[in-house]
Design an enzyme around this catalytic site. Structure first.
Site, PDB file in Angstrom:
ATOM      1  CG  ASN A  30      -0.206   0.005   2.521  1.00 17.05           C
ATOM      2  OD1 ASN A  30       0.394   1.007   2.891  1.00 17.05           O
ATOM      3  ND2 ASN A  30      -0.239  -1.118   3.231  1.00 17.05           N
ATOM      4  NE  ARG A  31      -1.456   4.788  -4.519  1.00 17.41           N
ATOM      5  CZ  ARG A  31      -0.645   4.695  -5.571  1.00 17.41           C
ATOM      6  NH1 ARG A  31       0.621   5.061  -5.476  1.00 17.41           N
ATOM      7  NH2 ARG A  31      -1.097   4.253  -6.721  1.00 17.41           N
TER       8      ARG A  31
END
Ligand code: C5P
Length: 225
Positions: A30-31
């Site tokens: 994820n970011r």
């Protein structure tokens, strides 16, 4: 100079995004940059706390001064490291972006390209670490969660936050609106600080260190360490 109002207080913070392997070279991720969790750890240490920072994947952030940094990869590793740190902590903060799902059985060897359609990836649920830490809470221990909510309507974001605070059972929940370039991978943040007692404090737009200070102010104000 910052107040030394966390002198000797033991703090465990998680940060960054977990990576769940698909095969030896690929993962679901994820970011999360880890910046908010690192800011929480740095500010706590500056205010005198003894900090363990459990970091999954992050941007290149260095090690905050005076912080004990533990690197992990997967949600399972983060879970173990946080349970160990929480067993000796006065305050536990889950700022990490933990993958909700992981591949059931990561391939032992790199998955080969082929002409046929790929198999779907079977996923299984990861444990909710925050909920586990709440269940294992030591007497008097303060547990803080984060909630990243997409959407513009302030009312909707807050409503989700209130429901999540109840569901998770933590003492504090920091709610921030994400998406459209907000919060993830950027330097600043904004949101609300919700308490189990029902207080709702807006945190104005500012640096992640500023949000960290607002949380530590609230924790200091309401605890007797
Ligand atoms: O339910 P949701 O993922 O929105 O909740 C976010 C909060 O729960 C964060 O504090 C995050 O660190 C934590 N979390 C967790 N374990 C998971 C998923 C989220 O501890 N598997």
């Amino acid at each position: 100079a910052l107040p030394r109002d966390l002198e000797g207080v033991r703090v465990a913070v998680s940060a960054g995004g977990t990576r769940e392997p698909l095969d030896p070279v690929r993962y679901l991720g994820n970011r999360s940059s880890g910046r908010q969790g690192f800011a929480l750890a740095r500010v706590a240490a500056q205010r005198g706390a003894r900090v363990t920072l459990v970091a999954a994947h992050t941007a290149d952030l260095g090690t905050p001064a005076g912080v004990d940094l533990v690197r992990v990869g997967t949600a399972e590793q983060l879970r173990e490291a946080m349970h160990a740190a929480a067993a000796e902590a006065d305050v536990v903060v889950m700022a990490a972006a933990v993958a909700d799902f992981r591949p059931v059985a990561p391939a032992e060897h790199k998955i080969k390209k082929s002409d046929r359609d790929p198999d779907p990836v079977a996923l299984t649920r990861n444990p909710d670490i925050l909920a586990e830490l709440v269940a294992a809470r030591r007497p008097g221990q303060v547990v803080v969660g984060f909630a990243a909510e997409t959407g513009d309507a302030e009312a909707g974001v807050l409503e989700h936050g209130r429901a999540k605070l109840k569901r998770k059972g933590c003492d504090w929940l920091v709610v921030n609106a994400v998406g459209d370039g907000r919060a993830f991978e950027v330097e600043d943040n904004a949101g609300w600080l919700l308490s189990a007692g029902g207080s709702e404090t807006p945190i104005p737009h500012g640096s992640k260190a500023h949000l960290a200070s607002a949380l530590w102010d609230a924790v200091v104000r309401t605890s007797n360490f």
